[in-house]
Write a protein that holds these residues in place. Structure first.
Motif, PDB file in Angstrom:
ATOM      1  N   LYS A 108       0.829  -1.215   0.000  1.00 57.40           N
ATOM      2  CA  LYS A 108       0.000   0.000   0.000  1.00 57.40           C
ATOM      3  C   LYS A 108       0.861   1.261   0.000  1.00 57.40           C
ATOM      4  N   ALA A 109       2.093   1.160   0.496  1.00 54.57           N
ATOM      5  CA  ALA A 109       2.953   2.345   0.572  1.00 54.57           C
ATOM      6  C   ALA A 109       3.712   2.599  -0.723  1.00 54.57           C
ATOM      7  N   CYS A 110       3.717   1.647  -1.632  1.00 50.30           N
ATOM      8  CA  CYS A 110       4.641   1.745  -2.778  1.00 50.30           C
ATOM      9  C   CYS A 110       4.133   2.709  -3.858  1.00 50.30           C
ATOM     10  N   PRO A 111       4.859   3.795  -4.120  1.00 47.53           N
ATOM     11  CA  PRO A 111       4.410   4.735  -5.149  1.00 47.53           C
ATOM     12  C   PRO A 111       4.548   4.183  -6.564  1.00 47.53           C
ATOM     13  N   GLN A 112       5.255   3.067  -6.703  1.00 45.87           N
ATOM     14  CA  GLN A 112       5.403   2.447  -8.016  1.00 45.87           C
ATOM     15  C   GLN A 112       4.342   1.368  -8.260  1.00 45.87           C
ATOM     16  N   ASP A 113       3.441   1.234  -7.311  1.00 49.19           N
ATOM     17  CA  ASP A 113       2.381   0.214  -7.411  1.00 49.19           C
ATOM     18  C   ASP A 113       2.935  -1.193  -7.592  1.00 49.19           C
ATOM     19  N   LEU A 114       4.042  -1.479  -6.924  1.00 54.54           N
ATOM     20  CA  LEU A 114       4.599  -2.835  -7.017  1.00 54.54           C
ATOM     21  C   LEU A 114       3.899  -3.750  -6.011  1.00 54.54           C
ATOM     22  N   GLU A 115       3.912  -5.040  -6.324  1.00 57.64           N
ATOM     23  CA  GLU A 115       3.326  -6.033  -5.416  1.00 57.64           C
ATOM     24  C   GLU A 115       4.397  -6.418  -4.395  1.00 57.64           C
ATOM     25  N   VAL A 116       4.671  -5.493  -3.482  1.00 49.09           N
ATOM     26  CA  VAL A 116       5.819  -5.679  -2.579  1.00 49.09           C
ATOM     27  C   VAL A 116       5.644  -6.921  -1.699  1.00 49.09           C
ATOM     28  N   MET A 117       4.457  -7.074  -1.118  1.00 51.09           N
ATOM     29  CA  MET A 117       4.248  -8.238  -0.245  1.00 51.09           C
ATOM     30  C   MET A 117       4.466  -9.545  -1.026  1.00 51.09           C
ATOM     31  N   TRP A 118       4.018  -9.557  -2.281  1.00 51.66           N
ATOM     32  CA  TRP A 118       4.153 -10.793  -3.059  1.00 51.66           C
ATOM     33  C   TRP A 118       5.604 -11.068  -3.429  1.00 51.66           C
ATOM     34  N   TYR A 119       6.373  -9.997  -3.710  1.00 50.35           N
ATOM     35  CA  TYR A 119       7.775 -10.308  -4.022  1.00 50.35           C
ATOM     36  C   TYR A 119       8.532 -10.731  -2.761  1.00 50.35           C
ATOM     37  N   MET A 120       8.095 -10.215  -1.591  1.00 50.51           N
ATOM     38  CA  MET A 120       8.719 -10.684  -0.346  1.00 50.51           C
ATOM     39  C   MET A 120       8.383 -12.156  -0.117  1.00 50.51           C
ATOM     40  N   SER A 121       7.163 -12.529  -0.461  1.00 51.85           N
ATOM     41  CA  SER A 121       6.783 -13.921  -0.301  1.00 51.85           C
ATOM     42  C   SER A 121       7.542 -14.812  -1.298  1.00 51.85           C
ATOM     43  N   ASP A 122       7.753 -14.312  -2.517  1.00 51.62           N
ATOM     44  CA  ASP A 122       8.576 -15.046  -3.498  1.00 51.62           C
ATOM     45  C   ASP A 122      10.009 -15.208  -2.958  1.00 51.62           C
ATOM     46  N   ALA A 123      10.526 -14.125  -2.365  1.00 50.88           N
ATOM     47  CA  ALA A 123      11.897 -14.189  -1.830  1.00 50.88           C
ATOM     48  C   ALA A 123      11.983 -15.237  -0.725  1.00 50.88           C
ATOM     49  N   LEU A 124      10.973 -15.271   0.136  1.00 54.90           N
ATOM     50  CA  LEU A 124      10.970 -16.236   1.235  1.00 54.90           C
ATOM     51  C   LEU A 124      10.955 -17.671   0.699  1.00 54.90           C
ATOM     52  N   ARG A 125      10.303 -17.858  -0.435  1.00 54.98           N
ATOM     53  CA  ARG A 125      10.279 -19.196  -1.043  1.00 54.98           C
ATOM     54  C   ARG A 125      11.544 -19.473  -1.861  1.00 54.98           C
ATOM     55  N   GLY A 126      12.445 -18.476  -1.933  1.00 60.57           N
ATOM     56  CA  GLY A 126      13.698 -18.671  -2.678  1.00 60.57           C
ATOM     57  C   GLY A 126      13.540 -18.475  -4.173  1.00 60.57           C
ATOM     58  N   ASP A 127      12.415 -17.864  -4.598  1.00 57.30           N
ATOM     59  CA  ASP A 127      12.202 -17.652  -6.029  1.00 57.30           C
ATOM     60  C   ASP A 127      12.835 -16.317  -6.449  1.00 57.30           C
ATOM     61  N   ILE A 128      14.110 -16.379  -6.742  1.00 55.93           N
ATOM     62  CA  ILE A 128      14.874 -15.161  -7.046  1.00 55.93           C
ATOM     63  C   ILE A 128      14.409 -14.537  -8.361  1.00 55.93           C
ATOM     64  N   ARG A 129      14.131 -15.374  -9.329  1.00 53.61           N
ATOM     65  CA  ARG A 129      13.686 -14.875 -10.635  1.00 53.61           C
ATOM     66  C   ARG A 129      12.398 -14.039 -10.483  1.00 53.61           C
ATOM     67  N   GLU A 130      11.446 -14.568  -9.746  1.00 55.59           N
ATOM     68  CA  GLU A 130      10.162 -13.882  -9.610  1.00 55.59           C
ATOM     69  C   GLU A 130      10.299 -12.611  -8.768  1.00 55.59           C
ATOM     70  N   THR A 131      11.130 -12.672  -7.731  1.00 57.68           N
ATOM     71  CA  THR A 131      11.347 -11.460  -6.911  1.00 57.68           C
ATOM     72  C   THR A 131      11.961 -10.363  -7.781  1.00 57.68           C
ATOM     73  N   ALA A 132      12.943 -10.748  -8.591  1.00 58.27           N
ATOM     74  CA  ALA A 132      13.588  -9.768  -9.476  1.00 58.27           C
ATOM     75  C   ALA A 132      12.569  -9.206 -10.463  1.00 58.27           C
ATOM     76  N   ASN A 133      11.768 -10.087 -11.000  1.00 61.96           N
ATOM     77  CA  ASN A 133      10.775  -9.690 -11.986  1.00 61.96           C
ATOM     78  C   ASN A 133       9.749  -8.715 -11.389  1.00 61.96           C
ATOM     79  N   LYS A 134       9.201  -9.082 -10.240  1.00 59.50           N
ATOM     80  CA  LYS A 134       8.146  -8.232  -9.646  1.00 59.50           C
ATOM     81  C   LYS A 134       8.698  -6.904  -9.116  1.00 59.50           C
TER      82      LYS A 134
END
Ligand code: SF4
Ligand code: SF4
Ligand code: FES
Length: 226
Positions: A118-144
């Motif tokens: 909600k805070a992101c001025p770029q409208d990024l899915e920050v929570m989802w990329y953090m969840s991708d990072a926690l799962r070790g999905d580096i490609r998706e975190t980088a992408n999002k």
């Protein structure tokens, strides 16, 4: 004549022409932006801003160089967001979830509240990329997180004290170094640069004045995007 709108800076009322960005409105009011301002084009993230409006107690978040002033907008100073940045040598790292957790063990504390998004001025899915990072999905975190401008607002709001943008940049670096497909034409061009093929031309360019550089920049060939 431009319509004027009221804004409040540190509690003081000013009238500014509508259509100005927060940054230009503050300058219009006499403030000199020495810090907290960089590219003025929405890229560097230096101008992260928190504001609210008269009838709405909710805090809102944006980049001061992009957000146009609204009537009865309340602006105040925001301190810089310090964050503990992990140190690592990219050449000695590996593109894995274990590597991420070694660098940012607090990742596991994310409880999915979505405040960062909600805070992101770029409208990024920050929570989802953090969840991708926690799962070790580096490609998706980088992408999002590709459009992250490192403004720090997500970290400022996270109730767990996490720093999403630092996690994201590690992932983009690891992705670029270990997972992205090698680009042959880029490797070839680097080799040409290192062999001195363009030295003479670069020396010539370094001696050009600002106007000629600008003319060349504006008339440069741009590759079509596919
Ligand atoms: S992810 Fe965080 S640092 Fe990046 S642009 Fe969004 S709020 Fe700013
Ligand atoms: S604000 Fe913090 S705890 Fe909440 S989802 Fe974002 S990173 Fe996780
Ligand atoms: S000044 Fe660079 S993003 Fe606003």
């Amino acid at each position: 004549m431009a319509t004027l709108v009221d804004i409040y800076i540190m509690g003081k009322r000013y009238e500014v022409p509508e259509g100005l960005t927060i940054l230009t409105a503050m300058e219009y009011c006499g403030y000199r932006m020495v810090r907290g301002c960089g590219c003025r084009a929405g890229f560097c993230g230096a101008c992260a801003t928190i504001y609210r409006t008269k009838e709405d107690p909710q805090l809102k978040f944006d980049l001061a160089c992009q957000k146009v002033v609204e009537p009865d907008m309340y602006l105040t100073q925001v301190p810089f967001f310090p964050a503990r940045k992990a140190l690592y040598d990219l050449e000695e790292s590996e593109a894995s979830g274990d590597q991420l957790l070694r660098l940012y063990p607090d990742l596991v504390k994310c409880f999915g509240c979505n405040t960062c998004t909600k805070a992101c001025p770029q409208d990024l899915e920050v929570m989802w990329y953090m969840s991708d990072a926690l799962r070790g999905d580096i490609r998706e975190t980088a992408n999002k997180s590709f459009d992250c401008v490192m403004c720090g607002l997500c970290a400022a709001r996270c109730p767990q004290g996490l720093v999403p943008y630092d996690v994201a940049i590690v992932c983009r670096r690891l992705y670029g170094r270990y997972l992205a497909k090698r680009s042959k034409h880029l490797d070839d061009r680097i080799e040409e640069i290192n062999s001195g093929k363009f030295d003479e031309e670069l020396d010539r360019i370094k001696k050009l004045g600002k106007e000629e550089l600008q003319r060349r920049y504006e008339n440069r060939d741009i590759e079509a995007a596919y």
